[in-house]
Design an enzyme around this catalytic site. Structure first.
Site, mmCIF file in Angstrom:
data_model
loop_
_atom_site.group_PDB
_atom_site.id
_atom_site.type_symbol
_atom_site.label_atom_id
_atom_site.label_comp_id
_atom_site.label_asym_id
_atom_site.label_seq_id
_atom_site.Cartn_x
_atom_site.Cartn_y
_atom_site.Cartn_z
ATOM 1 C CB ILE A 13 -110.255 -56.454 74.665
ATOM 2 C CG1 ILE A 13 -109.261 -55.593 75.451
ATOM 3 C CG2 ILE A 13 -109.562 -57.722 74.176
ATOM 4 C CD1 ILE A 13 -108.800 -56.198 76.764
ATOM 5 C CG ASP A 59 -127.276 -54.724 82.550
ATOM 6 O OD1 ASP A 59 -126.697 -55.647 83.172
ATOM 7 O OD2 ASP A 59 -127.098 -53.518 82.802
ATOM 8 C CB ALA A 83 -119.999 -58.039 79.403
ATOM 9 C CB SER A 126 -106.467 -58.968 84.850
ATOM 10 O OG SER A 126 -105.451 -58.062 85.210
ATOM 11 C CE1 TYR A 151 -111.002 -55.590 86.312
ATOM 12 C CE2 TYR A 151 -108.792 -55.353 87.240
ATOM 13 C CZ TYR A 151 -109.622 -55.718 86.199
ATOM 14 O OH TYR A 151 -109.073 -56.223 85.037
ATOM 15 C CE LYS A 155 -111.708 -59.092 84.882
ATOM 16 N NZ LYS A 155 -112.711 -59.504 83.884
ATOM 17 C CG PHE A 180 -99.051 -59.634 81.205
ATOM 18 C CD1 PHE A 180 -99.609 -60.911 81.095
ATOM 19 C CD2 PHE A 180 -98.169 -59.399 82.245
ATOM 20 C CE1 PHE A 180 -99.272 -61.929 81.987
ATOM 21 C CE2 PHE A 180 -97.820 -60.413 83.141
ATOM 22 C CZ PHE A 180 -98.372 -61.676 83.011
HETATM 23 C C1 UD1 Z 1 -104.240 -51.481 85.557
HETATM 24 C C2 UD1 Z 1 -104.828 -52.146 86.761
HETATM 25 C C3 UD1 Z 1 -105.011 -53.604 86.467
HETATM 26 C C4 UD1 Z 1 -105.935 -53.755 85.269
HETATM 27 C C5 UD1 Z 1 -105.384 -52.978 84.098
HETATM 28 C C6 UD1 Z 1 -106.457 -52.954 83.043
HETATM 29 C C7 UD1 Z 1 -104.056 -50.857 88.713
HETATM 30 C C8 UD1 Z 1 -103.183 -50.860 89.908
HETATM 31 N N1 UD1 Z 1 -103.982 -51.948 87.927
HETATM 32 O O1 UD1 Z 1 -102.971 -52.066 85.298
HETATM 33 O O2 UD1 Z 1 -105.566 -54.273 87.575
HETATM 34 O O3 UD1 Z 1 -106.070 -55.114 84.940
HETATM 35 O O4 UD1 Z 1 -105.092 -51.649 84.462
HETATM 36 O O5 UD1 Z 1 -106.028 -52.226 81.937
HETATM 37 O O6 UD1 Z 1 -104.768 -49.929 88.465
HETATM 38 N N2 UD1 Z 1 -98.951 -44.784 84.958
HETATM 39 C C9 UD1 Z 1 -98.416 -43.517 85.101
HETATM 40 N N3 UD1 Z 1 -99.229 -42.439 84.898
HETATM 41 C C10 UD1 Z 1 -100.541 -42.577 84.559
HETATM 42 C C11 UD1 Z 1 -101.083 -43.876 84.401
HETATM 43 C C12 UD1 Z 1 -100.262 -44.958 84.619
HETATM 44 O O7 UD1 Z 1 -97.234 -43.367 85.418
HETATM 45 O O8 UD1 Z 1 -101.220 -41.558 84.403
HETATM 46 C C13 UD1 Z 1 -98.076 -45.943 85.154
HETATM 47 C C14 UD1 Z 1 -98.523 -46.862 86.277
HETATM 48 O O9 UD1 Z 1 -97.967 -46.476 87.497
HETATM 49 C C15 UD1 Z 1 -97.996 -48.200 85.789
HETATM 50 C C16 UD1 Z 1 -98.046 -48.097 84.263
HETATM 51 O O10 UD1 Z 1 -98.111 -46.707 83.974
HETATM 52 O O11 UD1 Z 1 -96.672 -48.361 86.159
HETATM 53 C C17 UD1 Z 1 -99.242 -48.786 83.657
HETATM 54 O O12 UD1 Z 1 -100.403 -48.324 84.318
HETATM 55 P P1 UD1 Z 1 -101.879 -48.705 83.818
HETATM 56 O O13 UD1 Z 1 -101.983 -48.439 82.361
HETATM 57 O O14 UD1 Z 1 -102.839 -48.046 84.726
HETATM 58 O O15 UD1 Z 1 -101.926 -50.279 83.984
HETATM 59 P P2 UD1 Z 1 -101.679 -51.181 85.293
HETATM 60 O O16 UD1 Z 1 -101.631 -50.399 86.521
HETATM 61 O O17 UD1 Z 1 -100.520 -52.065 84.998
#
Ligand code: UD1
Length: 340
Positions: A13, A59, A83, A126, A151, A155, A180
């Site tokens: 970002i 750093d 960062a 976040s 993590y 935040k 988001f």
């Molecule tokens: C995640 C973090 C969130 C962080 C954000 C940063 C978790 C629980 N949350 O958000 O705290 O701020 O990343 O980018 O880790 N999914 C799959 N298969 C995959 C990967 C993801 O099905 O291999 C699904 C997940 O279940 C979710 C959606 O895709 O429903 C988005 O996942 P992801 O991209 O990891 O984001 P978040 O979990 O929303």
């Protein structure tokens, strides 16, 4: 030309925000410790904007270096602070690393900002702070829920620290931006997301599967109480997100902020399921994705998408890109870095 410090400015970002800042006429100084980024991003940024950014490898955990940096750059008018470490799973394994990297560094930065003439601060937060919100779409006044991971906790604590300092400081003005799900890449395909190792986030996993680096995408959970049974998220194009940082910064620089501490959600306002994200990828790429629905991932919330009215009205900012646009840009970036 106002001089702006972007910490973590070579990251996903951060780099997109540097491009937007330069294109809006700001002078940018980047600091980054290269822990999750690479120095060639400096040249990539310049190849997009035609403007060289000043980069210093630094750093933020080293207090004396942070201090000398600010002594050299007393004319900094604003700081956008990206960062931080951001892997949820890793934070569970290494909590102290996360508290040091995300909290100690924030304290050092704020201490230096207080000494500047202009203490304008933008903080990357976040939507994770909302946990599973009781109401959708999520407004900024929705309660902050107990964090699911160190993590997420960093935040929440980060936001609280900034709020406390703003209460007593006669200088510090801050805007907290709750992202988001940022996805996509710059249209030039010169900068984008570069996950180290196996991607944890959905879109890089999709594009790496599409290009053949991963065999199959696991869809975490098909039994959620949503229309198609998969989780709902608000996927926002990183360029839309980057532009929001510029307008938030301008709000502080112009003194148009209503309070010294403000919070904004940054999302599109539209929720998409994992299966919809996959369909979008297949449509824009023409590639059939190999995926399988498996068990749920621990810590995932069912649905999260933003109420965007506050950001739209107060910042005068709206997203321009659709999920398809973002997915296509992510796909072009993936193809570009794999030379395909
Ligand atoms: C995640 C973090 C969130 C962080 C954000 C940063 C978790 C629980 N949350 O958000 O705290 O701020 O990343 O980018 O880790 N999914 C799959 N298969 C995959 C990967 C993801 O099905 O291999 C699904 C997940 O279940 C979710 C959606 O895709 O429903 C988005 O996942 P992801 O991209 O990891 O984001 P978040 O979990 O929303």
């Amino acid at each position: 030309m106002d001089k702006i410090l972007v910490t973590g400015g070579l990251g996903f970002i951060g780099s997109h925000t540097v491009v937007e800042l330069q294109q809006e006429g700001f002078e940018v100084v980047i600091i980054d410790n290269l822990s999750n980024s690479s120095e060639d991003v400096v040249d990539r940024i310049e190849s997009i904007t035609g403007i060289a950014a000043v980069f210093e490898k630094l750093d933020l955990r080293d207090k004396s270096l942070v201090h000398s940096f600010f002594r050299k750059h007393k004319d900094i008018k604003g700081v956008i602070h990206f960062a931080a470490s951001k892997a949820v799973g890793e934070s569970v394994e290494k909590p102290l690393h996360y508290y040091e990297n995300n909290i100690t560094t924030l304290v050092y930065l704020l201490q230096e900002l207080e000494k500047l003439d202009a203490a304008n601060f933008i903080f990357s937060s976040s939507c994770t702070v909302y946990g599973q919100a009781d109401e959708l779409p999520i407004t900024e006044t929705a309660p902050v829920k107990p964090a699911e991971s160190p993590y997420g906790n960093t935040k929440q604590i980060g936001e609280e620290i900034i709020k406390d300092v703003c209460k007593v400081s006669n200088k510090l003005k801050a805007i907290v931006l709750r992202y988001f799900n940022p996805i996509g890449a710059h249209e030039s395909a010169k900068i984008g997301e570069l996950p180290i190792g196996v991607p944890q986030n959905l879109v890089p996993y999709i594009t790496q599967t599409g290009i053949g680096l991963r065999e199959q995408l696991s869809v975490f959970g098909g039994d959620y109480p949503t229309e198609d049974g998969t989780c709902i998220r608000d996927y926002i194009h990183v360029v839309d997100l980057a532009k929001a940082h510029v307008v938030a910064l301008q709000r502080l620089l112009n003194n148009s902020n209503k309070e010294t501490f403000e919070v904004f959600n940054l999302g599109t306002g539209k929720g998409s399921s994992v299966l919809e994200a996959i369909q979008s990828f297949e449509k824009v790429s023409g590639v059939k994705l190999n995926y399988k629905i498996v068990g749920r991932r621990e810590g995932d919330v069912t649905a999260a998408y933003a109420e965007t009215t506050k950001a739209n009205k107060e910042l005068g900012w709206k997203t321009k890109f659709s999920l398809d646009d973002a997915m296509l840009s992510a796909w072009k970036w993936e193809q570009n870095i794999r030379n395909k």
